[in-house]
Write a protein that holds these residues in place. Structure first.
Motif, mmCIF file in Angstrom:
data_model
loop_
_atom_site.group_PDB
_atom_site.id
_atom_site.type_symbol
_atom_site.label_atom_id
_atom_site.label_comp_id
_atom_site.label_asym_id
_atom_site.label_seq_id
_atom_site.Cartn_x
_atom_site.Cartn_y
_atom_site.Cartn_z
ATOM 1 N N ILE A 35 0.834 -1.203 0.000
ATOM 2 C CA ILE A 35 0.000 0.000 0.000
ATOM 3 C C ILE A 35 0.871 1.256 0.000
ATOM 4 C CG2 ILE A 35 -2.024 -1.035 1.098
ATOM 5 C CD1 ILE A 35 -1.005 0.264 3.723
ATOM 6 N N GLU A 36 0.307 2.331 -0.487
ATOM 7 C CA GLU A 36 1.007 3.614 -0.547
ATOM 8 C C GLU A 36 0.955 4.269 0.836
ATOM 9 O OE1 GLU A 36 0.507 7.577 -3.211
ATOM 10 O OE2 GLU A 36 0.002 5.658 -4.171
ATOM 11 N N LEU A 37 2.113 4.577 1.395
ATOM 12 C CA LEU A 37 2.189 5.102 2.758
ATOM 13 C C LEU A 37 1.407 6.399 2.920
ATOM 14 C CD1 LEU A 37 3.245 4.910 5.628
ATOM 15 C CD2 LEU A 37 5.327 6.061 4.857
ATOM 16 N N GLY A 38 1.531 7.311 1.991
ATOM 17 C CA GLY A 38 0.823 8.586 2.090
ATOM 18 C C GLY A 38 -0.684 8.409 2.183
ATOM 19 N N LYS A 39 -1.217 7.502 1.379
ATOM 20 C CA LYS A 39 -2.658 7.240 1.407
ATOM 21 C C LYS A 39 -3.056 6.557 2.711
ATOM 22 C CE LYS A 39 -3.459 6.915 -3.577
ATOM 23 N NZ LYS A 39 -3.921 6.008 -4.649
ATOM 24 N N ALA A 40 -2.211 5.645 3.191
ATOM 25 C CA ALA A 40 -2.503 4.967 4.462
ATOM 26 C C ALA A 40 -2.525 5.970 5.604
ATOM 27 C CB ALA A 40 -1.470 3.872 4.728
ATOM 28 N N LEU A 41 -1.585 6.918 5.593
ATOM 29 C CA LEU A 41 -1.568 7.953 6.627
ATOM 30 C C LEU A 41 -2.804 8.842 6.536
ATOM 31 C CD1 LEU A 41 2.217 8.921 6.535
ATOM 32 C CD2 LEU A 41 1.025 7.582 8.292
ATOM 33 N N ALA A 42 -3.254 9.137 5.311
ATOM 34 C CA ALA A 42 -4.468 9.946 5.135
ATOM 35 C C ALA A 42 -5.680 9.214 5.706
ATOM 36 C CB ALA A 42 -4.680 10.267 3.651
ATOM 37 N N ALA A 43 -5.750 7.911 5.492
ATOM 38 C CA ALA A 43 -6.870 7.120 6.040
ATOM 39 C C ALA A 43 -6.819 7.120 7.562
ATOM 40 C CB ALA A 43 -6.828 5.695 5.494
ATOM 41 N N CYS A 44 -5.622 6.970 8.120
ATOM 42 C CA CYS A 44 -5.482 6.989 9.582
ATOM 43 C C CYS A 44 -5.882 8.345 10.144
ATOM 44 C CB CYS A 44 -4.048 6.646 9.984
ATOM 45 S SG CYS A 44 -3.634 4.910 9.711
ATOM 46 N N GLN A 45 -5.454 9.406 9.487
ATOM 47 C CA GLN A 45 -5.798 10.753 9.948
ATOM 48 C C GLN A 45 -7.314 10.967 9.890
ATOM 49 O OE1 GLN A 45 -4.082 13.986 7.682
ATOM 50 N NE2 GLN A 45 -4.258 15.368 9.412
ATOM 51 N N ALA A 46 -7.963 10.450 8.859
ATOM 52 C CA ALA A 46 -9.418 10.582 8.735
ATOM 53 C C ALA A 46 -10.148 9.842 9.853
ATOM 54 C CB ALA A 46 -9.870 10.067 7.370
ATOM 55 N N LEU A 47 -9.484 8.867 10.453
ATOM 56 C CA LEU A 47 -10.069 8.108 11.564
ATOM 57 C C LEU A 47 -9.592 8.618 12.925
ATOM 58 C CD1 LEU A 47 -9.665 4.505 10.106
ATOM 59 C CD2 LEU A 47 -11.812 5.756 10.414
ATOM 60 N N ASP A 48 -8.846 9.714 12.947
ATOM 61 C CA ASP A 48 -8.250 10.263 14.176
ATOM 62 C C ASP A 48 -7.299 9.269 14.834
ATOM 63 O OD1 ASP A 48 -9.468 12.773 14.006
ATOM 64 O OD2 ASP A 48 -11.292 12.037 14.965
ATOM 65 N N LEU A 49 -6.600 8.502 14.009
ATOM 66 C CA LEU A 49 -5.560 7.603 14.499
ATOM 67 C C LEU A 49 -4.215 8.285 14.262
ATOM 68 C CD1 LEU A 49 -6.670 4.151 13.026
ATOM 69 C CD2 LEU A 49 -6.714 4.841 15.417
ATOM 70 N N SER A 50 -3.371 8.296 15.257
ATOM 71 C CA SER A 50 -2.033 8.837 15.065
ATOM 72 C C SER A 50 -1.041 7.682 15.072
ATOM 73 C CB SER A 50 -1.684 9.846 16.155
ATOM 74 O OG SER A 50 -1.631 9.216 17.411
ATOM 75 N N LEU A 51 -0.040 7.787 14.247
ATOM 76 C CA LEU A 51 1.000 6.758 14.170
ATOM 77 C C LEU A 51 2.300 7.382 14.628
ATOM 78 C CD1 LEU A 51 0.240 5.143 10.694
ATOM 79 C CD2 LEU A 51 -0.578 4.441 12.934
ATOM 80 N N SER A 52 3.109 6.585 15.308
ATOM 81 C CA SER A 52 4.428 7.069 15.722
ATOM 82 C C SER A 52 5.411 5.922 15.592
ATOM 83 C CB SER A 52 4.385 7.591 17.169
ATOM 84 O OG SER A 52 4.048 6.553 18.052
ATOM 85 N N ALA A 53 6.687 6.263 15.563
ATOM 86 C CA ALA A 53 7.739 5.257 15.448
ATOM 87 C C ALA A 53 8.626 5.340 16.681
ATOM 88 C CB ALA A 53 8.549 5.498 14.188
ATOM 89 N N GLN A 54 9.198 4.211 17.020
ATOM 90 C CA GLN A 54 10.071 4.138 18.188
ATOM 91 C C GLN A 54 11.185 3.149 17.864
ATOM 92 O OE1 GLN A 54 8.001 3.316 21.840
ATOM 93 N NE2 GLN A 54 9.805 2.451 22.799
ATOM 94 N N ASP A 55 12.374 3.411 18.381
ATOM 95 C CA ASP A 55 13.477 2.480 18.220
ATOM 96 C C ASP A 55 13.080 1.148 18.842
ATOM 97 O OD1 ASP A 55 15.880 1.014 18.437
ATOM 98 O OD2 ASP A 55 17.049 2.854 18.526
ATOM 99 N N ALA A 56 13.197 0.075 18.084
ATOM 100 C CA ALA A 56 12.789 -1.243 18.561
ATOM 101 C C ALA A 56 13.632 -1.713 19.741
ATOM 102 C CB ALA A 56 12.872 -2.259 17.424
ATOM 103 N N ASN A 57 14.815 -1.132 19.945
ATOM 104 C CA ASN A 57 15.685 -1.542 21.036
ATOM 105 C C ASN A 57 15.373 -0.836 22.347
ATOM 106 O OD1 ASN A 57 17.143 -3.336 19.400
ATOM 107 N ND2 ASN A 57 18.266 -1.609 18.554
#
Length: 121
Positions: A98-120
């Motif tokens: 899937i296209e990341l930009g579109k996936a982020l737009a869908a998440c934003q439309a659902l009021d979902l926020s995504l974040s990244a964290q160092d796996a370690n």
């Protein structure tokens, strides 16, 4: 042959549509949405714990659960996110390309926020 009756034709029942078959029951949806909520001891309301997204299937499940909780159709979510309904269908199915930009737009439309964290950490 003329007039040959189909066996068990009187037992025909309508099959649910694919969208009806894939909908979780209200109880299952509540369980999926609430299983990660931790109670607070102060006056602030409980907040859901972060959900780890390790693959496209997990992101798709999260998007679908949130969309159903908001009682939105795939088409309504697509319109809010500015993407096509087919993209939402593929996102919810866990398509890995899937296209990341579109996936982020869908998440934003659902009021979902995504974040990244160092796996370690």
């Amino acid at each position: 042959m003329i007039g040959k009756a189909q066996p068990h034709s009187h037992l025909k029942t309508e099959k649910p549509s694919p969208s009806e078959r894939s909908k979780p029951s209200p109880g299952a949806l509540a369980l999926l949405l609430n299983h990660r909520i931790t109670p607070r001891t102060d006056d602030r309301p409980s907040r859901p714990e972060p959900v780890r997204i390790l693959d496209s299937e997990a992101l798709g499940r999260l998007v679908r659960i949130k969309r159903l909780a908001l009682k939105l159709t795939q088409q309504q979510l697509a319109e809010r996110a500015g993407v096509g309904r087919r993209f939402i269908c593929e996102l919810e199915a866990g398509k890995p390309t899937i296209e990341l930009g579109k996936a982020l737009a869908a998440c934003q439309a659902l009021d979902l926020s995504l974040s990244a964290q160092d796996a370690n950490d």
